[in-house]
Design a protein around this motif. Structure first.
Motif, short mmCIF file in Angstrom:
data_model
loop_
_atom_site.label_atom_id
_atom_site.label_comp_id
_atom_site.label_asym_id
_atom_site.label_seq_id
_atom_site.Cartn_x
_atom_site.Cartn_y
_atom_site.Cartn_z
N THR A 233 16.68 0.96 -0.12
CA THR A 233 15.58 1.85 0.23
C THR A 233 14.51 1.82 -0.85
OG1 THR A 233 16.92 3.34 1.57
CG2 THR A 233 14.97 4.29 0.55
N ILE A 234 14.94 1.96 -2.12
CA ILE A 234 13.98 1.98 -3.22
C ILE A 234 13.29 0.62 -3.36
CG2 ILE A 234 13.78 2.23 -5.73
CD1 ILE A 234 16.01 4.34 -5.53
N GLU A 235 14.08 -0.45 -3.15
CA GLU A 235 13.51 -1.80 -3.26
C GLU A 235 12.39 -1.99 -2.23
OE1 GLU A 235 16.54 -4.94 -3.27
OE2 GLU A 235 15.17 -6.05 -1.98
N ILE A 236 12.68 -1.61 -0.98
CA ILE A 236 11.66 -1.76 0.07
C ILE A 236 10.44 -0.90 -0.24
CG2 ILE A 236 11.19 -1.27 2.51
CD1 ILE A 236 13.96 -2.16 3.16
N THR A 237 10.69 0.34 -0.71
CA THR A 237 9.57 1.22 -1.05
C THR A 237 8.71 0.59 -2.14
OG1 THR A 237 11.07 3.06 -0.66
CG2 THR A 237 8.97 3.58 -1.68
N ALA A 238 9.39 0.10 -3.22
CA ALA A 238 8.64 -0.42 -4.35
C ALA A 238 7.80 -1.63 -3.93
CB ALA A 238 9.60 -0.80 -5.48
N LEU A 239 8.42 -2.55 -3.17
CA LEU A 239 7.69 -3.74 -2.73
C LEU A 239 6.46 -3.35 -1.92
CD1 LEU A 239 10.16 -6.50 -1.45
CD2 LEU A 239 8.21 -6.77 -2.99
N SER A 240 6.66 -2.45 -0.93
CA SER A 240 5.55 -2.08 -0.05
C SER A 240 4.47 -1.35 -0.83
CB SER A 240 6.02 -1.21 1.11
OG SER A 240 7.24 -1.64 1.58
N VAL A 241 4.90 -0.46 -1.75
CA VAL A 241 3.91 0.31 -2.51
C VAL A 241 3.06 -0.62 -3.37
CG1 VAL A 241 3.69 1.84 -4.49
CG2 VAL A 241 5.06 2.54 -2.55
N LEU A 242 3.72 -1.58 -4.05
CA LEU A 242 2.98 -2.45 -4.96
C LEU A 242 2.03 -3.37 -4.19
CD1 LEU A 242 5.72 -3.29 -7.60
CD2 LEU A 242 3.75 -1.79 -7.83
N ILE A 243 2.56 -4.04 -3.15
CA ILE A 243 1.68 -4.93 -2.38
C ILE A 243 0.59 -4.11 -1.69
CG2 ILE A 243 1.59 -6.77 -0.65
CD1 ILE A 243 4.59 -7.16 -1.07
N GLY A 244 0.99 -2.97 -1.13
CA GLY A 244 0.03 -2.13 -0.41
C GLY A 244 -1.10 -1.67 -1.33
N LEU A 245 -0.75 -1.31 -2.57
CA LEU A 245 -1.78 -0.85 -3.51
C LEU A 245 -2.75 -2.00 -3.83
CD1 LEU A 245 -2.83 1.42 -5.28
CD2 LEU A 245 -1.31 0.63 -7.09
N ALA A 246 -2.17 -3.20 -4.06
CA ALA A 246 -3.01 -4.35 -4.38
C ALA A 246 -3.97 -4.66 -3.23
CB ALA A 246 -2.13 -5.57 -4.68
N VAL A 247 -3.46 -4.53 -1.99
CA VAL A 247 -4.31 -4.84 -0.83
C VAL A 247 -5.36 -3.75 -0.61
CG1 VAL A 247 -4.28 -5.18 1.68
CG2 VAL A 247 -2.47 -6.15 0.28
N SER A 248 -4.98 -2.50 -0.94
CA SER A 248 -5.85 -1.39 -0.55
C SER A 248 -7.12 -1.32 -1.39
CB SER A 248 -5.08 -0.08 -0.67
OG SER A 248 -4.86 0.22 -2.01
N VAL A 249 -7.08 -1.84 -2.64
CA VAL A 249 -8.28 -1.74 -3.48
C VAL A 249 -9.45 -2.52 -2.87
CG1 VAL A 249 -9.25 -2.14 -5.76
CG2 VAL A 249 -6.93 -1.28 -5.54
N PRO A 250 -9.28 -3.83 -2.56
CA PRO A 250 -10.40 -4.52 -1.89
C PRO A 250 -10.77 -3.87 -0.55
CG PRO A 250 -8.45 -5.95 -2.03
CD PRO A 250 -8.19 -4.76 -2.88
N LEU A 251 -9.75 -3.37 0.17
CA LEU A 251 -10.05 -2.72 1.46
C LEU A 251 -10.95 -1.50 1.26
CD1 LEU A 251 -6.68 -2.82 3.43
CD2 LEU A 251 -8.76 -4.09 3.90
N ALA A 252 -10.62 -0.68 0.24
CA ALA A 252 -11.41 0.52 -0.02
C ALA A 252 -12.84 0.14 -0.41
CB ALA A 252 -10.76 1.35 -1.11
N LEU A 253 -12.97 -0.94 -1.21
CA LEU A 253 -14.31 -1.38 -1.61
C LEU A 253 -15.11 -1.85 -0.40
CD1 LEU A 253 -13.54 -3.25 -4.96
CD2 LEU A 253 -14.57 -1.00 -4.64
N MET A 254 -14.42 -2.55 0.53
CA MET A 254 -15.10 -2.97 1.75
C MET A 254 -15.50 -1.75 2.58
SD MET A 254 -12.66 -6.14 2.73
CE MET A 254 -13.30 -6.62 4.32
N ARG A 255 -14.61 -0.74 2.57
CA ARG A 255 -14.85 0.44 3.40
C ARG A 255 -16.08 1.22 2.93
NH1 ARG A 255 -16.08 3.70 6.04
NH2 ARG A 255 -15.03 5.38 7.17
#
Lengths: 220, 254
Positions: B20-42
């Motif tokens: 559970t923690i492994e899946i959370t950590a992976l998704s959180v880290l990748i999601g955060l990396a993806v979300s920064v350019p997305l927010a800038l585009m937004r």
């Protein structure tokens, strides 16, 4: 078939929201109460509910409660098999969970109302309950509506979880249809668009409700 | 209550908690990396940039996560030939991959929205000052806007991480053996329904408040400049108020 599912989803959603509102008012009353027991009970309620995933809580209520009751009855010498109706289990669990979130919303809303108004009402000789009914309750909606709207939109999405206890709501019916005709993407995508439509309609309704609750308030 | 069942199942449950923690950590880290350019585009004024991101965020925030998981895990089967031709099928066959992919897409949408709000909340005076100093746009974002926005976003982001952590319990539905998945298997074998689910619930509860505690520490560290210094009188009343009221990451609604 999807339409039948939508009706069940909306029905579960509305029943759960009604329960969440009641639980939220009770919880907020507990949190703001002078009684230590009420405060502790309300704090435990919100802490536990928000720390445990919805799915686990649904499984506890749906599978756990009947077994618990049976075990207790067995120890008294009764042998009964209890089956909980998935609709009942679903809406009670969801309502109970989102009641914890509604508690926070109501608590904030009650705190946002000017204290002087209550003092004034009391000075006029209104009883506590009358002041609550005539002064607090009509105004609390103005502060609570945005938060409650948010709760409703998260709640309606959470009803999808009830499909795991086989209640024929939107997602469960989409699931059955998808398996029958072997077009999983088509049906799940259709279901997702229906949820999206519910969200959009709710947002529009919320805007109107907020305008209604704010009538007579000067805008800055 | 059957305590033997609880004690004998704790090792297996903890193993599930690790996944559970492994899946959370992976998704959180990748999601955060993806979300920064997305927010800038937004926040961009160019419709070709913000409109697709707006649609993506709206879709992932407006539909239930469980539907998204089904859509990617079961739905990909409908495009099996195309995915096989592209050599991607063996990824989409794996529930682990689909779970992380869905959770990442989901959290990236929520995080991008949080960051958008935070970027908009950066005081305009700071941006103006940086411009007056002659900073280029890139430097302005790197040195002024993003650091400030991250700090502003932290309380809301801690809620998002907690929600994602709890949402991982849904991956048990697509057969992954996370904490919930393990609990369901033990229940099916032992019939100790409420003992096991309550134990699993307590483990979730502990980790949840652990995550909140870590975020509180991080927030405390990042707000050092807002706190009153030791042995100094409160010069700025605003700083004093900020110190007296540490930002509380109480779990709010996403």
């Amino acid at each position: 078939m999807l339409w039948d599912g939508v009706q069940v989803t909306l029905l579960v959603g509305v029943c759960a929201m009604a329960l969440a509102l009641v639980m939220g008012l009770l919880g907020a009353w507990g949190k703001l109460s002078h009684s230590r027991t009420a405060r502790t009970a309300a704090d435990t309620y919100t802490t536990v509910i928000r720390g445990v995933p919805e799915l686990i809580l649904i499984l506890i209520v749906y599978y756990g409660t009947p077994t618990l009751i049976q075990t207790v009855l067995e120890s008294f010498g009764h042998d009964i098999i209890i089956d909980i109706n998935p609709f009942l289990a679903g809406f009670i669990t969801i309502g109970f969970i989102y009641g914890a979130f509604a508690t926070e919303v109501f608590r904030g809303a009650f705190l946002a109302i000017d204290k002087g108004q209550i003092e004034a009402a009391r000075a006029y000789g209104m009883s506590r309950s009358l002041a609550f009914r005539r002064i607090l309750l009509p105004q609390v909606w103005r502060f609570a509506l945005p938060g409650l709207g948010n709760v409703w939109m998260v709640l309606i999405k959470a009803t999808a979880l009830i499909s795991v206890i086989q209640l024929p709501e939107l997602l469960r019916n989409a699931d059955i249809a998808a398996r029958a005709v072997r077009l999983p993407f088509t049906f799940y995508f259709a279901a997702s668009l229906i949820y999206l439509a519910i969200t959009i309609v709710s947002m529009l309704a919320l805007q109107r409700a907020e305008a209604w609750a704010n009538r007579g308030i000067r805008r800055a | 209550m059957d305590f033997d069942v609880i004690f004998s199942s704790i090792p297996a449950l903890l193993e599930g908690a690790v996944l559970t923690i492994e899946i959370t950590a992976l998704s959180v880290l990748i999601g955060l990396a993806v979300s920064v350019p997305l927010a800038l585009m937004r926040v961009s004024h160019n419709p070709a940039l913000w409109m697709p991101v707006y649609g993506y965020i709206f879709y992932f925030r407006g539909t239930p996560l469980l539907v998204q998981i089904f859509l990617i895990y079961y739905g990909s089967g409908q495009f099996r030939e195309a995915l096989e031709a592209a050599g991607l099928w063996h990824f989409f066959r794996e529930p682990y991959f689909c779970a992380v992919l869905t959770l990442t897409l989901n959290t990236a949408a929520y995080t991008a929205e949080i960051l958008r709000g935070a970027i908009r909340a950066v005081p305009y005076g700071e941006v103006e000052a940086a411009r007056a100093c002659g900073m280029s746009r890139g430097l302005l974002y790197r040195r002024i806007i993003l650091p400030k926005a991250f700090r502003l976003a932290l309380p809301a982001y801690s809620n998002e991480v907690v929600f994602l952590f709890q949402a991982t319990s849904l991956v048990s539905i697509i057969t992954l053996l996370d904490l919930t998945g393990v609990a369901r298997i033990i229940v099916a074998r032992s019939f100790a329904v409420y003992e096991i689910y309550i134990t699993a619930g307590i483990i979730y509860l502990i980790v949840t408040y652990g995550i909140l505690y870590i975020f509180k520490k991080v927030e405390f560290r990042l707000s050092g400049h807002l706190r009153e210094r030791e042995g100094m009188d409160a010069a700025a009343p605003a700083a004093k108020a900020a110190a007296a009221q540490p930002v509380k990451p109480a779990i709010a609604i996403r």
